[in-house]
Design a protein around this motif. Structure first.
Motif, short mmCIF file in Angstrom:
data_model
loop_
_atom_site.label_atom_id
_atom_site.label_comp_id
_atom_site.label_asym_id
_atom_site.label_seq_id
_atom_site.Cartn_x
_atom_site.Cartn_y
_atom_site.Cartn_z
N ALA A 271 0.81 -1.23 -0.03
CA ALA A 271 0.10 0.19 -0.03
C ALA A 271 0.85 1.08 -0.10
O ALA A 271 2.09 1.12 0.31
N PHE A 272 0.27 2.26 -0.57
CA PHE A 272 1.15 3.70 -0.51
C PHE A 272 1.32 4.15 1.22
O PHE A 272 0.24 3.87 1.99
N SER A 273 2.24 4.86 1.48
CA SER A 273 2.86 5.15 2.58
C SER A 273 1.61 6.55 2.96
O SER A 273 1.18 7.21 1.94
N GLU A 274 1.35 6.73 4.16
CA GLU A 274 0.29 7.92 4.75
C GLU A 274 1.43 8.96 5.01
O GLU A 274 1.01 9.85 5.28
N LYS A 275 2.56 8.78 5.26
CA LYS A 275 3.58 9.79 5.32
C LYS A 275 3.72 10.80 4.22
O LYS A 275 3.33 10.47 3.10
N PRO A 276 4.13 11.96 4.75
CA PRO A 276 4.22 13.02 3.47
C PRO A 276 5.37 12.66 2.69
O PRO A 276 6.19 12.23 3.00
N PHE A 277 5.16 12.94 1.35
CA PHE A 277 6.06 12.70 0.45
C PHE A 277 7.20 13.97 0.22
O PHE A 277 6.60 15.03 0.47
N ILE A 278 8.34 13.74 0.44
CA ILE A 278 9.32 14.47 0.49
C ILE A 278 10.21 14.30 -0.99
O ILE A 278 10.61 13.14 -0.96
N ALA A 279 10.06 15.15 -2.14
CA ALA A 279 11.09 14.58 -3.33
C ALA A 279 12.32 14.58 -3.00
O ALA A 279 13.19 15.38 -2.31
N ILE A 280 13.11 13.63 -3.63
CA ILE A 280 14.45 13.43 -3.41
C ILE A 280 14.96 13.46 -4.85
O ILE A 280 14.14 12.65 -5.76
N PRO A 281 15.96 14.23 -5.39
CA PRO A 281 16.30 14.27 -6.54
C PRO A 281 16.95 12.82 -7.08
O PRO A 281 17.62 12.24 -6.24
N MET A 282 16.42 12.60 -8.25
CA MET A 282 16.86 11.21 -8.63
C MET A 282 17.99 11.29 -9.81
O MET A 282 17.80 12.29 -10.62
N THR A 283 18.82 10.30 -9.91
CA THR A 283 19.76 10.09 -10.98
C THR A 283 19.56 8.73 -11.73
O THR A 283 19.35 7.94 -11.19
N PRO A 284 19.28 9.06 -13.02
CA PRO A 284 18.97 7.81 -13.73
C PRO A 284 20.31 7.05 -13.98
O PRO A 284 21.25 7.20 -13.72
N PHE B 186 10.45 0.06 3.68
CA PHE B 186 10.32 1.03 2.74
C PHE B 186 9.08 1.70 3.03
O PHE B 186 8.00 1.31 3.64
N ASP B 187 8.87 3.00 2.34
CA ASP B 187 7.83 3.58 2.03
C ASP B 187 7.42 3.88 0.72
O ASP B 187 8.33 4.23 0.07
N LYS B 188 6.33 3.63 0.17
CA LYS B 188 5.86 3.52 -1.12
C LYS B 188 4.83 4.70 -1.46
O LYS B 188 4.05 4.88 -0.83
N PHE B 189 5.29 5.52 -2.54
CA PHE B 189 4.80 6.75 -2.93
C PHE B 189 4.21 6.72 -4.23
O PHE B 189 4.84 5.99 -5.12
N PRO B 190 3.09 7.36 -4.75
CA PRO B 190 2.48 7.08 -6.09
C PRO B 190 3.41 7.83 -7.03
O PRO B 190 4.42 8.73 -6.72
#
Length: 94
Positions: A10-23, A85-89
């Motif tokens: 299931a998706f996490s209920e925690k607030p999503f904080i964006a983390i810069p991603m590197t391909p 882990f925490d899963k976010f959409p």
């Protein structure tokens, strides 16, 4: 006999904080990010809708070892997949 799979997390209920991603170069992993202040590793995958997985309590060495791994998929499976882990959409394209 058909293979059975676990239900998706299931998706996490925690607030999503964006983390810069590197391909990254991988058949499995699409991109990796790391927030040193929060000690959080972020991972997205090539298969699926692009959900973002945050792995808390990861040190910078784990991130560096992941980025340096010859096979990101093998490293992920062996060292990261077992972690909580925490899963976010997936982000909505603008």
């Amino acid at each position: 006999m058909p293979k059975t799979y676990a239900a998706p997390a299931a998706f996490s209920e925690k607030p999503f904080i964006a983390i810069p991603m590197t391909p990254v170069e991988s058949r499995q992993v699409a991109a990796v990010g790391y927030d040193a202040a929060r000690k959080t590793l972020a991972v997205t995958f090539k298969r699926g809708p692009g959900h973002i997985y945050h792995y808390p309590d990861c040190d910078a060495k784990l991130h560096a070892d992941f980025m340096a791994a010859d096979s990101k998929g093998v490293f992920f499976t062996e060292r990261i997949k077992p972690l909580a882990f925490d899963k976010f959409p997936a982000p909505v394209a603008a």
